[in-house]
Design an enzyme around this catalytic site. Structure first.
Site, PDB file in Angstrom:
ATOM      1  N   THR A  12      49.799  33.283  31.931  1.00 10.93           N
ATOM      2  CA  THR A  12      49.603  31.854  31.662  1.00 10.93           C
ATOM      3  C   THR A  12      48.533  31.225  32.552  1.00 10.93           C
ATOM      4  OG1 THR A  12      51.409  31.298  33.175  1.00 10.93           O
ATOM      5  CG2 THR A  12      51.968  31.558  30.844  1.00 10.93           C
ATOM      6  N   GLY A  13      47.994  31.981  33.507  1.00  6.79           N
ATOM      7  CA  GLY A  13      46.951  31.453  34.386  1.00  6.79           C
ATOM      8  C   GLY A  13      45.573  31.575  33.757  1.00  6.79           C
ATOM      9  N   ALA A  14      44.576  31.037  34.434  1.00  9.87           N
ATOM     10  CA  ALA A  14      43.210  31.047  33.900  1.00  9.87           C
ATOM     11  C   ALA A  14      42.681  32.462  33.713  1.00  9.87           C
ATOM     12  CB  ALA A  14      42.282  30.256  34.825  1.00  9.87           C
ATOM     13  N   VAL A  15      42.892  33.328  34.701  1.00  7.76           N
ATOM     14  CA  VAL A  15      42.419  34.706  34.573  1.00  7.76           C
ATOM     15  C   VAL A  15      43.255  35.452  33.541  1.00  7.76           C
ATOM     16  CG1 VAL A  15      42.059  36.887  35.777  1.00  7.76           C
ATOM     17  CG2 VAL A  15      41.501  34.739  36.914  1.00  7.76           C
ATOM     18  N   ARG A  40      59.874  30.217  34.981  1.00  7.14           N
ATOM     19  CA  ARG A  40      59.671  28.881  34.394  1.00  7.14           C
ATOM     20  C   ARG A  40      58.726  28.914  33.194  1.00  7.14           C
ATOM     21  NH1 ARG A  40      56.592  28.627  39.122  1.00  7.14           N
ATOM     22  NH2 ARG A  40      54.374  28.182  38.787  1.00  7.14           N
ATOM     23  N   CYS A 131      35.615  37.844  43.370  1.00  6.47           N
ATOM     24  CA  CYS A 131      34.604  37.493  42.364  1.00  6.47           C
ATOM     25  C   CYS A 131      33.210  37.375  42.964  1.00  6.47           C
ATOM     26  CB  CYS A 131      34.997  36.211  41.632  1.00  6.47           C
ATOM     27  SG  CYS A 131      35.451  34.839  42.707  1.00  6.47           S
ATOM     28  N   GLN A 158      30.152  28.210  45.031  1.00  6.98           N
ATOM     29  CA  GLN A 158      31.241  28.676  44.191  1.00  6.98           C
ATOM     30  C   GLN A 158      31.905  27.559  43.397  1.00  6.98           C
ATOM     31  OE1 GLN A 158      32.318  32.023  47.542  1.00  6.98           O
ATOM     32  NE2 GLN A 158      33.907  31.556  46.060  1.00  6.98           N
ATOM     33  N   SER A 161      36.783  26.565  39.705  1.00  8.16           N
ATOM     34  CA  SER A 161      37.751  27.385  38.968  1.00  8.16           C
ATOM     35  C   SER A 161      38.210  28.587  39.771  1.00  8.16           C
ATOM     36  CB  SER A 161      37.162  27.845  37.634  1.00  8.16           C
ATOM     37  OG  SER A 161      35.898  28.466  37.827  1.00  8.16           O
ATOM     38  N   ARG A 237      32.074  25.719  48.441  1.00 13.27           N
ATOM     39  CA  ARG A 237      32.620  25.244  47.158  1.00 13.27           C
ATOM     40  C   ARG A 237      31.785  24.050  46.701  1.00 13.27           C
ATOM     41  NH1 ARG A 237      35.959  28.413  44.552  1.00 13.27           N
ATOM     42  NH2 ARG A 237      37.547  28.416  46.184  1.00 13.27           N
ATOM     43  N   HIS A 244      29.806  31.135  39.612  1.00 15.68           N
ATOM     44  CA  HIS A 244      29.407  31.195  41.016  1.00 15.68           C
ATOM     45  C   HIS A 244      27.914  31.529  41.112  1.00 15.68           C
ATOM     46  CE1 HIS A 244      33.475  30.755  42.078  1.00 15.68           C
ATOM     47  NE2 HIS A 244      33.742  31.935  42.596  1.00 15.68           N
TER      48      HIS A 244
END
Length: 340
Positions: A12-15, A40, A131, A158, A161, A237, A244
């Site tokens: 469910t995460g971005a990656v 959850r 990354c 960077q 995200s 950042r 990046h």
């Protein structure tokens, strides 16, 4: 390649979402695919191609049902569950920093050191690098092979995200607030990130560097197989959502011209060269990197401050190539060369 059973941890995460998308795009030969996350998130759904998949509770999953597990749910989750999965016969490809520095676990970038993949048998675990390191070594590998890199100085710029979905939302929220005359609220980052630059990624260490900066040093030497390379990084950042960027200065053992370096990079796997200063052509995270696969390189020039120096500008999508794509590429090689 034969079909295999596969689990995505942190689905469910971005990656995790990017992993599922890339697996479908590249038509990875999946027999059964399992989306795993915390309790959850269990019962929700994620997309695999055009098909919704119900998310299952990681804590209850039997890893003996799958041949490969793609882990991207944070270091503490990998520390607990990756060894359990490996002991159950599942080959883990881990996208956290949990196992990167263990000698018996291979740290693999497919375009750079795929021969190390065979060492997965030591622990049934393969580590995916940071990354920022990932995109840099893809670009530096052909130059190192040709001229021997002795020193690297890199400043990274960077995208937010890299700090997760909450960081992306914070940048959007702060930007909207400032444009509407309201003060920004910082929760994810220690200071305002919108319209700002923060030279602080991960925690500070005793030597004055951050852990993110030291990751680039430790991981570069391991991936390139050369502990003598000296690496100094400053990681910053910036208010970009995806992609990046890196300003990289290298010093080589033998002289190498910008033209020779450019030719090496043009021929390198996974690299796209955009380098025409006369036409103002150079890679940027927004125009080139976001949602694409290559590592883009431009601003290739000989350094005027030292002998045998070359400067490069390197850009890549930190979520896609910097994490998910390399993980899937490792899985493809693993299945084709070792598990078929």
């Amino acid at each position: 390649m034969k079909k295999c059973n596969l689990a995505v941890v942190g689905a469910t995460g971005a990656v995790g979402e990017s992993l599922l998308s890339i697996l479908a795009e590249r038509k990875f030969p999946v027999e059964n695919i399992y989306a795993l996350a915390s309790e959850r998130s269990a019962g929700t759904s994620v997309m695999f191609g055009n098909k919704p998949i119900t998310v299952e509770n990681l804590a209850d999953f039997d890893f003996s049902k799958v041949e490969i597990g793609l882990f991207s749910a944070g270091g503490s989750i990998s520390e607990e569950f990756a060894p359990k999965a490996a002991d159950a016969g599942c080959v883990v490809i881990d996208n956290t920093s949990c196992f990167r520095y263990e000698d018996e676990i291979p740290l693999v970038v497919t375009e750079v050191n795929s021969q190390c993949l065979a060492d997965y048998r030591n622990r049934n675990i393969i580590a995916n690098p940071n990354c920022s390191t990932m995109q840099m070594v893809v670009a530096l590998k052909p130059i190192h092979d040709a001229a021997g890199i002795r020193r690297i100085s890199v400043a990274t710029y960077q995208a937010v995200s890299g700090a997760g979905r909450a960081a992306v939302e914070e940048l959007a929220r702060q930007t909207a607030a400032l444009l509407n005359g309201r003060p920004p609220e910082a929760e994810v980052f220690p200071s305002q990130i919108a319209f700002n630059a923060l030279p602080h990624i991960d925690k500070f260490l005793d030597n004055g560097y951050t852990r993110e900066e030291m990751k680039m040093s430790w991981e570069t030497c391991k991936i390139l197989g050369d502990d003598s390379i000296r690496v100094s990084a400053t990681c910053v950042r910036i208010p970009v959502f995806y992609g990046h960027s890196e300003a990289v200065q290298i010093q080589t053992e033998r002289p190498i011209s910008a033209a020779e370096a450019r030719d090496l990079l043009i021929a390198a796997p996974g690299v796209s060269v955009i380098d025409d200063p006369d036409s103002n052509e150079y890679p940027t995270p927004v125009e080139h990197a976001a949602a694409t696969d290559p590592v883009f390189v431009g601003r290739i020039r000989e350094d005027i401050s030292m002998e045998n120096g070359i400067n490069l500008w390197i850009v890549a999508d930190n979520i896609r190539k910097g994490a998910a794509l390399n993980t899937v590429q490792i899985a493809e090689l693993l299945l084709e060369e070792y598990l078929s």
